[in-house]
Every structure is written in structure tokens, then in C-alpha cells.
Design a protein around this motif. Structure first.
Motif, PDB file in Angstrom:
ATOM      1  N   TYR A 111     -27.975 -12.379 -13.168  1.00 57.11           N
ATOM      2  CA  TYR A 111     -27.162 -13.371 -12.451  1.00 57.11           C
ATOM      3  C   TYR A 111     -27.929 -13.969 -11.273  1.00 57.11           C
ATOM      4  O   TYR A 111     -27.949 -15.192 -11.094  1.00 57.11           O
ATOM      5  CB  TYR A 111     -25.854 -12.747 -11.963  1.00 57.11           C
ATOM      6  CG  TYR A 111     -25.047 -13.661 -11.098  1.00 57.11           C
ATOM      7  CD1 TYR A 111     -24.390 -14.758 -11.642  1.00 57.11           C
ATOM      8  CD2 TYR A 111     -24.954 -13.443  -9.728  1.00 57.11           C
ATOM      9  CE1 TYR A 111     -23.665 -15.620 -10.834  1.00 57.11           C
ATOM     10  CE2 TYR A 111     -24.215 -14.298  -8.925  1.00 57.11           C
ATOM     11  CZ  TYR A 111     -23.580 -15.382  -9.476  1.00 57.11           C
ATOM     12  OH  TYR A 111     -22.868 -16.227  -8.683  1.00 57.11           O
ATOM     13  N   CYS A 112     -28.536 -13.124 -10.473  1.00 59.85           N
ATOM     14  CA  CYS A 112     -29.259 -13.621  -9.296  1.00 59.85           C
ATOM     15  C   CYS A 112     -30.446 -14.502  -9.703  1.00 59.85           C
ATOM     16  O   CYS A 112     -30.678 -15.555  -9.108  1.00 59.85           O
ATOM     17  CB  CYS A 112     -29.735 -12.459  -8.432  1.00 59.85           C
ATOM     18  SG  CYS A 112     -28.375 -11.564  -7.656  1.00 59.85           S
ATOM     19  N   CYS A 113     -31.167 -14.094 -10.725  1.00 58.48           N
ATOM     20  CA  CYS A 113     -32.290 -14.911 -11.195  1.00 58.48           C
ATOM     21  C   CYS A 113     -31.794 -16.221 -11.803  1.00 58.48           C
ATOM     22  O   CYS A 113     -32.424 -17.273 -11.636  1.00 58.48           O
ATOM     23  CB  CYS A 113     -33.135 -14.125 -12.194  1.00 58.48           C
ATOM     24  SG  CYS A 113     -34.081 -12.787 -11.414  1.00 58.48           S
ATOM     25  N   ALA A 114     -30.672 -16.181 -12.509  1.00 56.19           N
ATOM     26  CA  ALA A 114     -30.095 -17.405 -13.067  1.00 56.19           C
ATOM     27  C   ALA A 114     -29.665 -18.358 -11.956  1.00 56.19           C
ATOM     28  O   ALA A 114     -29.855 -19.579 -12.067  1.00 56.19           O
ATOM     29  CB  ALA A 114     -28.915 -17.072 -13.980  1.00 56.19           C
ATOM     30  N   THR A 129     -37.735 -10.406  -4.672  1.00 54.77           N
ATOM     31  CA  THR A 129     -36.811  -9.880  -3.656  1.00 54.77           C
ATOM     32  C   THR A 129     -35.456  -9.560  -4.269  1.00 54.77           C
ATOM     33  O   THR A 129     -34.872  -8.507  -3.981  1.00 54.77           O
ATOM     34  CB  THR A 129     -36.645 -10.902  -2.512  1.00 54.77           C
ATOM     35  OG1 THR A 129     -37.925 -11.186  -1.954  1.00 54.77           O
ATOM     36  CG2 THR A 129     -35.717 -10.367  -1.445  1.00 54.77           C
ATOM     37  N   VAL A 130     -34.975 -10.444  -5.117  1.00 53.51           N
ATOM     38  CA  VAL A 130     -33.690 -10.229  -5.779  1.00 53.51           C
ATOM     39  C   VAL A 130     -33.735  -8.978  -6.646  1.00 53.51           C
ATOM     40  O   VAL A 130     -32.810  -8.163  -6.633  1.00 53.51           O
ATOM     41  CB  VAL A 130     -33.307 -11.481  -6.609  1.00 53.51           C
ATOM     42  CG1 VAL A 130     -32.290 -11.161  -7.665  1.00 53.51           C
ATOM     43  CG2 VAL A 130     -32.825 -12.568  -5.697  1.00 53.51           C
ATOM     44  N   ILE A 131     -34.797  -8.811  -7.393  1.00 57.22           N
ATOM     45  CA  ILE A 131     -34.924  -7.641  -8.271  1.00 57.22           C
ATOM     46  C   ILE A 131     -34.977  -6.356  -7.445  1.00 57.22           C
ATOM     47  O   ILE A 131     -34.317  -5.362  -7.773  1.00 57.22           O
ATOM     48  CB  ILE A 131     -36.173  -7.791  -9.173  1.00 57.22           C
ATOM     49  CG1 ILE A 131     -35.960  -8.941 -10.155  1.00 57.22           C
ATOM     50  CG2 ILE A 131     -36.474  -6.491  -9.909  1.00 57.22           C
ATOM     51  CD1 ILE A 131     -37.199  -9.352 -10.917  1.00 57.22           C
ATOM     52  N   ILE A 132     -35.722  -6.378  -6.344  1.00 55.02           N
ATOM     53  CA  ILE A 132     -35.824  -5.188  -5.492  1.00 55.02           C
ATOM     54  C   ILE A 132     -34.476  -4.871  -4.845  1.00 55.02           C
ATOM     55  O   ILE A 132     -34.042  -3.707  -4.821  1.00 55.02           O
ATOM     56  CB  ILE A 132     -36.930  -5.379  -4.424  1.00 55.02           C
ATOM     57  CG1 ILE A 132     -38.306  -5.392  -5.097  1.00 55.02           C
ATOM     58  CG2 ILE A 132     -36.862  -4.302  -3.354  1.00 55.02           C
ATOM     59  CD1 ILE A 132     -39.448  -5.795  -4.176  1.00 55.02           C
ATOM     60  N   VAL A 133     -33.795  -5.882  -4.326  1.00 61.82           N
ATOM     61  CA  VAL A 133     -32.505  -5.653  -3.663  1.00 61.82           C
ATOM     62  C   VAL A 133     -31.477  -5.120  -4.659  1.00 61.82           C
ATOM     63  O   VAL A 133     -30.733  -4.174  -4.358  1.00 61.82           O
ATOM     64  CB  VAL A 133     -32.004  -6.942  -2.973  1.00 61.82           C
ATOM     65  CG1 VAL A 133     -30.562  -6.820  -2.555  1.00 61.82           C
ATOM     66  CG2 VAL A 133     -32.882  -7.258  -1.773  1.00 61.82           C
ATOM     67  N   CYS A 134     -31.420  -5.700  -5.854  1.00 65.23           N
ATOM     68  CA  CYS A 134     -30.476  -5.210  -6.867  1.00 65.23           C
ATOM     69  C   CYS A 134     -30.769  -3.759  -7.241  1.00 65.23           C
ATOM     70  O   CYS A 134     -29.850  -2.951  -7.408  1.00 65.23           O
ATOM     71  CB  CYS A 134     -30.517  -6.099  -8.109  1.00 65.23           C
ATOM     72  SG  CYS A 134     -29.783  -7.724  -7.865  1.00 65.23           S
TER      73      CYS A 134
END
Length: 150
Positions: A111-114, A129-134
């Protein structure tokens, strides 16, 4: 493409339908263990009933105005401008569906990457950053706070 929407008619119909859905969902979502007159379902049912009758009042009021050919409140909607909001809502609904299929971590990353791709973000650091935070949020909730995630 511009469309004129009668605000109170459309809003009244949407909230009438929502009130009916909520009315029938309340018994399955709020269990009652006593035979008392006032239970844990009483207040939610009262709120939904107020929502239903308020929506019905607004809808009927505007339908009478339309029948009498009186002016009603209208909003002009440009689909090109509002399309981005619709796509964002569709992505959010897709996220909710994916939560049960592939789990919290992968659905959140997708979702965040989309969303980043939808807003045309080209900086790879944001995606990382999104992948690390998730991943961190999932680890904290599952292993430290012991919260069961989908």
C-alpha cells in the motif's frame, strides 16, 4: 467531464443505506449477556436510528423541493480533479482486502509503495524508508507489544 450532483439527495441515500447496514451489523458486533432493557447495543442503535431518520428527513425534504421545482443545493464535480481522490480510496479498500490475504507487513508495504508510485515519487530512499518503517512497526507490535496483526 462535469456532473451536477444534488448534495442532499445523494448524501441522504448514502447515509440511509449506511444506517441500514449498521443497524443489521450491530447485533453481530456487540454481544449482549443480560436481559436488561438498556444494554451495550442501546446507544449504538440510538445513534444509528438518529442517523437514519435525519437522512430520511433530508432526502424527503429535497425530493419535495424537486417535485415543487424549487432550487436545491447542487455541487459541480469534475471527474478529472476528483479522480485522484477516488483512486486513493480504491487503494485504501484494496489495502483492507489485502490485509486478510497476505498479512499486515506485506499489505502495508504494498500500500505505501503504491501510494508513493501514485504520487509519482521517484526517490528510492522513500521506498526504502517505507519498507523499513513497516517492518519495524510489525516487529514492535508482534514481538514487543504482543499484538496479533492480520
Amino acid at each position: 467531464m462535469n456532473y451536477k450532483i444534488k448534495v442532499n439527495v445523494v448524501g441522504g441515500i448514502i447515509f440511509l443505506i449506511l444506517a441500514m447496514i449498521l443497524w443489521y451489523l450491530i447485533p453481530s458486533q456487540i454481544p449482549v449477556t443480560t436481559d436488561a432493557v438498556i444494554t451495550s447495543r442501546s446507544f449504538p442503535k440510538l445513534i444509528v436510528a438518529v442517523m437514519f431518520f435525519s437522512s430520511l428527513f433530508i432526502l424527503v425534504n429535497d425530493l419535495i423541493k424537486i417535485a415543487r421545482k424549487l432550487p436545491v443545493q447542487e455541487v459541480e464535480v469534475n471527474l478529472k480533479e476528483e479522480g485522484r481522490a477516488v483512486i486513493t480510496c480504491v487503494l485504501l479498500i484494496l489495502y483492507a482486502v489485502l490485509l486478510n490475504i497476505i498479512g499486515f507487513l506485506f499489505a502495508s508495504i504494498a500500500y505505501c509503495c503504491a501510494m508513493l508510485a501514485f504520487f509519482k515519487c521517484k526517490n528510492w530512499k522513500y521506498y526504502l524508508t517505507v519498507i523499513i518503517v513497516c517492518t519495524l512497526v510489525t516487529y514492535i507490535f508482534k514481538n514487543i507489544l504482543l499484538v496479533q496483526l492480520p
